[in-house]
Scaffold this active site. Structure first.
Site, mmCIF file in Angstrom:
data_model
loop_
_atom_site.group_PDB
_atom_site.id
_atom_site.type_symbol
_atom_site.label_atom_id
_atom_site.label_comp_id
_atom_site.label_asym_id
_atom_site.label_seq_id
_atom_site.Cartn_x
_atom_site.Cartn_y
_atom_site.Cartn_z
ATOM 1 N N SER A 256 40.745 29.602 38.055
ATOM 2 C CA SER A 256 41.710 29.548 36.961
ATOM 3 C C SER A 256 42.890 28.639 37.273
ATOM 4 O O SER A 256 42.732 27.460 37.581
ATOM 5 C CB SER A 256 42.138 30.963 36.608
ATOM 6 O OG SER A 256 42.712 31.028 35.331
ATOM 7 N N ASP B 9 36.035 31.202 32.646
ATOM 8 C CA ASP B 9 36.935 31.400 33.765
ATOM 9 C C ASP B 9 36.385 32.496 34.688
ATOM 10 O O ASP B 9 36.091 33.604 34.245
ATOM 11 C CB ASP B 9 38.298 31.812 33.197
ATOM 12 C CG ASP B 9 39.403 31.869 34.230
ATOM 13 O OD1 ASP B 9 39.128 32.280 35.364
ATOM 14 O OD2 ASP B 9 40.545 31.536 33.879
#
Length: 614
Positions: free
Chosen positions: A103, A469
């Site tokens: 991320s 993600d």
């Protein structure tokens, strides 16, 4: 799995048009890591001299060290940059073999490699962008418009170019493969960027989701637990039965940063945020269109007035239709506005911009209530496409310049905002709303589609993948560096997560237990004991097998004292870039550097222990 199988592997390069399925490292990574080994040895010699100790180094003793950055939005982005900067200043970064992130930390890694590891320059530029609140909507919108023309457009495209570009205050046009220049000679640590297969993650139980992890390096992209990869420059291209059938241009880092960094908050918060961005874009489009409506021209002839009125009124009705659909796809007003647009086109008014679109509009209106919201969105896309094709065929922007009373060079609006841009933005809005309704992220072609050597049917029977993600699974990329082939001995894990500072340790221990991967023992009672007091700046986990793990919570009692809660509230994960002041950026960079400085001796001690062990 026999680690000896990970050597003497066949070559796999970025010009390959085949899927590679190998047990172990790709040859390019293996070669880069071997060249990095000499750099690590030189760095360790320098560190031992600095410590005034003889570490008795040999090439066989060079440890493999991995530095991990967790997710955490801009908080992770800034903090991981600070960590990298301080590790470099202390000469520790030269002793690292792998850098990996999830991320927001992938945003920091992207900057590190694209800026040639110049951490001082990266910090200066970062502070400048945030001090000036620099962000160019037109550049980001242009990228989004181009992405919306792709067959596999998804929320990731909108998120990458409209949201992440604004959060990080930059667009990165370079591809991931451009980083090879820094790793093939061993100059920099080898980077690994994490994602997960969203379809598998949500369809399988979390503890069974080993195959969900997906990785990107400067050389390859694919599933590490399967050993299934393609050259990273073919990521997004179409494969069938293991062979490339349709090559697509390599996506840029801006897109990948959106793919890697989308888990910034809860699903409901993300949904609200996307809707806010859509509303903002919609309002900007409305302002531009109001500008067009209010324009007058010297010596305007009746022909100009009629032509302009037809364009503007038709566009206004289309914009009103798009806005209504965005706000509530199930609203009866959508059908009413479609019917009104149909009546106008059939009456012959606005034929200049609706000739193609109105031919099939009656069937759409008639069947509107019988189709799903997703299909309705596709119908609106086709409507907009019809207007776009008509505009292209008739050359409206060129025609405007030939009308008496309108001088195109003096009309700034038409120079910067041609008629086609209106339809392009409408297309972005509608396609994004359709993807929002389906909650469709990270759509790409599945390079394992129809592959005969893949036993797991769920891996080879899907034509499309949806990547997300990795923070939704584990907010630190442990599963990627714990592959046996990578032989990592020491992990420096910098945790920038919100909430429980030990959740990544807990989740990783459970993952490793489920899949029989060596990892230091983690008892729930131990984690509960740690949680009873504010976290320390460093925890060291060791076991009989597996790597040594050093866990560094960002906000800890050593650096923050009694203000840990205050720091957490100040740097929320979903916090918008506009709310970051220059002082806030600087303070977070310095805090993360302090955490590294504070634990320099502990890090050196663990390195020395590994070097000295038989």
């Amino acid at each position: 799995m026999n680690p000896e199988k990970f050597f003497k592997l066949p070559s796999f390069n970025k010009t390959s048009s085949k899927v590679s399925i190998l047990c172990g490292l790709q040859k390019e990574e293996q070669e880069a890591v071997e060249k990095r080994s000499s750099q690590v040895l030189a760095a360790l010699n320098k560190l031992s001299t600095k410590a005034k100790e003889a570490w008795n180094l040999s090439k066989a003793q060079a440890p493999v060290i991995a530095v991990l950055g967790s997710g955490g939005g801009l908080r992770a982005h800034f903090a991981f940059l600070g960590v990298l900067s301080e590790l470099k200043r202390l000469d520790l970064l030269d002793a690292v073999t792998y850098l990996s992130g999830v991320s927001g930390s992938t945003w920091a890694l992207s900057s590190f490699y694209t800026e040639d590891g110049n951490t001082e320059g990266i910090e200066v530029e970062l502070k400048r962008r945030f001090a000036q609140k620099e962000w160019n909507l037109n550049d980001s919108l242009e990228k989004t418009i181009e992405a919306a023309k792709l067959e596999n457009y998804s929320l990731t495209d909108f998120w990458a170019y409209i949201v992440v570009s604004k959060q990080t205050r930059e667009l990165q046009d370079s591809p991931l493969s451009s980083m090879t220049k820094h790793v093939e000679g061993g100059t920099f640590p080898y980077p690994i960027f994490a994602a997960i297969d969203g379809d598998l993650y949500y369809s399988q139980k979390k503890e069974e989701a080993k195959n969900t992890w997906f990785e990107f390096t400067p050389h390859h992209a694919g599933y590490p637990t399967l050993g299934a990869y393609i050259p990273v420059n073919h990521f997004g291209s179409k494969f069938q039965k293991g062979s490339l059938v349709n090559s697509e241009p390599e996506r840029d880092l801006s897109f990948l940063k959106g793919l890697w960094g989308s888990a910034l908050a809860s699903l409901e918060e993300i949904k609200r945020f996307i809707l806010d961005q859509l509303t903002s874009l919609k309002e900007k489009l409305n302002i531009k269109h109001s500008h067009l409506r209010g324009m007058t021209f010297d010596g305007e002839s009746p022909e100009v007035a009629r032509f302009m009125n037809n364009i503007v009124t038709t566009e206004e009705e289309l914009l009103d239709l798009v806005m209504t659909f965005i706000e509530d796809p199930n609203s009866p007003s959508v059908l009413q506005k479609l019917q009104a647009l149909q009546q106008k086109l059939e009456a012959g008014r606005g034929e200049e911009v609706g000739g193609t679109a109105h031919r099939w509009l009656p069937a759409t209106v008639q069947n509107w209530s019988k189709i799903s919201p997703g299909e309705q969105g596709k119908q609106l896309q086709q409507l907009i496409q019809g207007f776009m094709e008509q505009e292209k065929d008739s050359g409206l922007s060129h025609s405007l310049s030939k009308l008496p009373g309108l001088s195109l060079p003096t009309s700034k609006f038409f120079l910067e905002n041609p008629v086609s841009e209106f339809f392009d933005i409408c297309n972005v809005l509608i396609k994004t709303v359709v993807c929002f309704g389906k909650w469709e992220w990270g759509t790409i072609y599945n390079f394992l589609y129809g592959h005969g050597d893949i036993k797991e049917q769920e891996m080879s029977n899907r034509e499309l993948l949806h990547l997300m993600d990795a923070g939704f699974a584990i907010n630190t990329p442990y599963p990627l560096v714990l592959l046996p082939a990578r032989k990592v001995q020491l992990i420096l894990s910098f945790d920038f997560s919100s909430g429980d500072p030990f959740e990544t340790i807990r989740s990783t221990a459970k993952y490793c237990e489920d899949h029989k991967i060596p990892f230091p023992p983690v008892e729930e009672a131990m984690l509960e004991e740690w949680a009873r007091t504010p976290p320390d700046s460093c925890y060291i986990l060791k076991g009989e097998n597996g790597p040594v793990v050093m866990h560094f919570p960002l906000f800890n009692k050593d650096s923050c004292g009694d203000d840990i809660q205050k720091w957490n509230e100040m740097y929320g994960t979903i916090k918008m870039a506009d709310s970051y002041t220059l002082d806030m950026v600087t303070q977070l960079l310095e805090l993360s550097k302090e955490n590294v400085r504070r634990n320099e001796e502990k890090i050196l001690s663990e390195i020395k222990t590994m070097v000295s062990s038989p």
